[in-house]
Design a protein around this motif. Structure first.
Motif, PDB file in Angstrom:
ATOM      1  N   GLY A   1      -9.969 -16.284   2.162  1.00  0.00           N
ATOM      2  CA  GLY A   1      -9.040 -16.104   3.242  1.00  0.00           C
ATOM      3  C   GLY A   1      -8.509 -14.680   3.283  1.00  0.00           C
ATOM      4  N   ASP A   2      -7.799 -14.382   4.309  1.00  0.00           N
ATOM      5  CA  ASP A   2      -7.210 -13.059   4.482  1.00  0.00           C
ATOM      6  C   ASP A   2      -5.727 -13.086   4.137  1.00  0.00           C
ATOM      7  N   ILE A   3      -5.196 -11.897   3.874  1.00  0.00           N
ATOM      8  CA  ILE A   3      -3.767 -11.740   3.645  1.00  0.00           C
ATOM      9  C   ILE A   3      -3.168 -11.162   4.915  1.00  0.00           C
ATOM     10  N   VAL A   4      -2.114 -11.797   5.395  1.00  0.00           N
ATOM     11  CA  VAL A   4      -1.442 -11.353   6.607  1.00  0.00           C
ATOM     12  C   VAL A   4      -0.143 -10.675   6.193  1.00  0.00           C
ATOM     13  N   GLN A   5       0.044  -9.443   6.624  1.00  0.00           N
ATOM     14  CA  GLN A   5       1.245  -8.689   6.279  1.00  0.00           C
ATOM     15  C   GLN A   5       2.452  -9.294   6.964  1.00  0.00           C
ATOM     16  N   GLY A   6       3.574  -9.312   6.236  1.00  0.00           N
ATOM     17  CA  GLY A   6       4.837  -9.757   6.803  1.00  0.00           C
ATOM     18  C   GLY A   6       5.555  -8.582   7.444  1.00  0.00           C
ATOM     19  N   ARG A   7       6.873  -8.640   7.436  1.00  0.00           N
ATOM     20  CA  ARG A   7       7.660  -7.583   8.078  1.00  0.00           C
ATOM     21  C   ARG A   7       7.860  -6.351   7.202  1.00  0.00           C
ATOM     22  N   LEU A   8       7.543  -6.441   5.924  1.00  0.00           N
ATOM     23  CA  LEU A   8       7.714  -5.286   5.039  1.00  0.00           C
ATOM     24  C   LEU A   8       6.659  -4.236   5.368  1.00  0.00           C
ATOM     25  N   GLY A   9       7.009  -2.990   5.256  1.00  0.00           N
ATOM     26  CA  GLY A   9       6.081  -1.900   5.580  1.00  0.00           C
ATOM     27  C   GLY A   9       5.250  -1.490   4.382  1.00  0.00           C
ATOM     28  N   ASN A  10       4.441  -2.396   3.882  1.00  0.00           N
ATOM     29  CA  ASN A  10       3.651  -2.094   2.689  1.00  0.00           C
ATOM     30  C   ASN A  10       2.170  -2.421   2.882  1.00  0.00           C
TER      31      ASN A  10
ATOM     32  N   PRO B   1      -0.667 -13.905  -3.009  1.00  0.00           N
ATOM     33  CA  PRO B   1      -0.285 -12.642  -2.364  1.00  0.00           C
ATOM     34  C   PRO B   1       1.232 -12.484  -2.278  1.00  0.00           C
ATOM     35  N   TYR B   2       1.904 -13.549  -1.927  1.00  0.00           N
ATOM     36  CA  TYR B   2       3.361 -13.556  -1.822  1.00  0.00           C
ATOM     37  C   TYR B   2       4.004 -13.303  -3.186  1.00  0.00           C
ATOM     38  N   ILE B   3       3.463 -13.922  -4.225  1.00  0.00           N
ATOM     39  CA  ILE B   3       3.988 -13.758  -5.584  1.00  0.00           C
ATOM     40  C   ILE B   3       3.857 -12.304  -6.038  1.00  0.00           C
ATOM     41  N   ILE B   4       2.679 -11.733  -5.852  1.00  0.00           N
ATOM     42  CA  ILE B   4       2.455 -10.352  -6.275  1.00  0.00           C
ATOM     43  C   ILE B   4       3.314  -9.390  -5.465  1.00  0.00           C
ATOM     44  N   GLU B   5       3.416  -9.597  -4.150  1.00  0.00           N
ATOM     45  CA  GLU B   5       4.227  -8.720  -3.317  1.00  0.00           C
ATOM     46  C   GLU B   5       5.690  -8.756  -3.753  1.00  0.00           C
ATOM     47  N   GLN B   6       6.204  -9.942  -4.030  1.00  0.00           N
ATOM     48  CA  GLN B   6       7.597 -10.062  -4.451  1.00  0.00           C
ATOM     49  C   GLN B   6       7.824  -9.378  -5.809  1.00  0.00           C
ATOM     50  N   ALA B   7       6.899  -9.546  -6.740  1.00  0.00           N
ATOM     51  CA  ALA B   7       7.024  -8.896  -8.050  1.00  0.00           C
ATOM     52  C   ALA B   7       6.912  -7.375  -7.917  1.00  0.00           C
ATOM     53  N   TYR B   8       6.027  -6.917  -7.067  1.00  0.00           N
ATOM     54  CA  TYR B   8       5.846  -5.467  -6.870  1.00  0.00           C
ATOM     55  C   TYR B   8       7.123  -4.841  -6.304  1.00  0.00           C
ATOM     56  N   ALA B   9       7.789  -5.570  -5.412  1.00  0.00           N
ATOM     57  CA  ALA B   9       9.056  -5.059  -4.849  1.00  0.00           C
ATOM     58  C   ALA B   9      10.116  -4.920  -5.943  1.00  0.00           C
ATOM     59  N   GLN B  10      10.136  -5.840  -6.885  1.00  0.00           N
ATOM     60  CA  GLN B  10      11.080  -5.754  -8.010  1.00  0.00           C
ATOM     61  C   GLN B  10      10.680  -4.636  -8.969  1.00  0.00           C
ATOM     62  N   PHE B  11       9.383  -4.448  -9.137  1.00  0.00           N
ATOM     63  CA  PHE B  11       8.843  -3.447 -10.057  1.00  0.00           C
ATOM     64  C   PHE B  11       9.249  -2.048  -9.636  1.00  0.00           C
ATOM     65  N   TYR B  12       9.253  -1.803  -8.336  1.00  0.00           N
ATOM     66  CA  TYR B  12       9.637  -0.488  -7.820  1.00  0.00           C
ATOM     67  C   TYR B  12      10.989  -0.600  -7.187  1.00  0.00           C
TER      68      TYR B  12
ATOM     69  N   SER C   1      10.174 -18.705   5.554  1.00  0.00           N
ATOM     70  CA  SER C   1      10.547 -19.112   6.905  1.00  0.00           C
ATOM     71  C   SER C   1       9.433 -18.736   7.880  1.00  0.00           C
ATOM     72  N   ASP C   2       9.609 -19.126   9.125  1.00  0.00           N
ATOM     73  CA  ASP C   2       8.584 -18.848  10.133  1.00  0.00           C
ATOM     74  C   ASP C   2       8.520 -17.390  10.553  1.00  0.00           C
ATOM     75  N   ASP C   3       9.541 -16.567  10.217  1.00  0.00           N
ATOM     76  CA  ASP C   3       9.486 -15.166  10.644  1.00  0.00           C
ATOM     77  C   ASP C   3       8.730 -14.287   9.635  1.00  0.00           C
ATOM     78  N   HIS C   4       8.314 -14.839   8.510  1.00  0.00           N
ATOM     79  CA  HIS C   4       7.425 -14.198   7.538  1.00  0.00           C
ATOM     80  C   HIS C   4       7.829 -12.783   7.127  1.00  0.00           C
ATOM     81  N   PRO C   5       8.925 -12.648   6.370  1.00  0.00           N
ATOM     82  CA  PRO C   5       9.263 -11.317   5.877  1.00  0.00           C
ATOM     83  C   PRO C   5       8.257 -10.830   4.828  1.00  0.00           C
ATOM     84  N   TYR C   6       7.625 -11.763   4.122  1.00  0.00           N
ATOM     85  CA  TYR C   6       6.641 -11.410   3.103  1.00  0.00           C
ATOM     86  C   TYR C   6       5.239 -11.760   3.589  1.00  0.00           C
ATOM     87  N   CYS C   7       4.256 -11.237   2.893  1.00  0.00           N
ATOM     88  CA  CYS C   7       2.873 -11.526   3.267  1.00  0.00           C
ATOM     89  C   CYS C   7       2.546 -12.988   2.980  1.00  0.00           C
ATOM     90  N   ARG C   8       1.447 -13.417   3.503  1.00  0.00           N
ATOM     91  CA  ARG C   8       0.991 -14.789   3.285  1.00  0.00           C
ATOM     92  C   ARG C   8      -0.528 -14.822   3.399  1.00  0.00           C
TER      93      ARG C   8
END
Length: 85
Positions: free
Chosen positions: A1-10, A74-85, A58-65
């Motif tokens: 499957g593909d990863i769909v970017q959320g609202r974060l600019g990453n 993808p969501y788990i890694i994105e959330q951890a990466y945000a904490q990492f930096y 939520s349905d507005d998808h602030p994080y990737c999915r």
């Protein structure tokens, strides 16, 4: 499957994750661990463990999915990466 970017600019992170998933999926297993849920990154040669707590998305998808149902890495890694930096 593909990863769909959320609202974060990453998009740099999302495209790198998609590339890893396509070419070296076994590498993802070295990043994400369960019980307790956490990710591992490296900074200046040192391994850093980042605990992750899953939030209800939520349905507005602030994080990737993922486009694949019940795929959360993808969501788990994105959330951890945000904490990492």
């Amino acid at each position: 499957g593909d990863i769909v970017q959320g609202r974060l600019g990453n998009c740099f992170l999302i495209s790198a994750l998609q590339s890893i998933a396509s070419s070296q999926p076994q590498l993802l297993k070295s990043i994400v661990a369960e019980s307790p849920l956490r990710c591992f990154f490296h900074r200046q040669g040192q391994r850093v463990e980042i605990p992750v707590e899953l939030d209800v998305q939520s349905d507005d998808h602030p994080y990737c999915r993922s486009t694949v149902s019940n795929t959360q890495w993808p969501y788990i890694i994105e959330q951890a990466y945000a904490q990492f930096y």
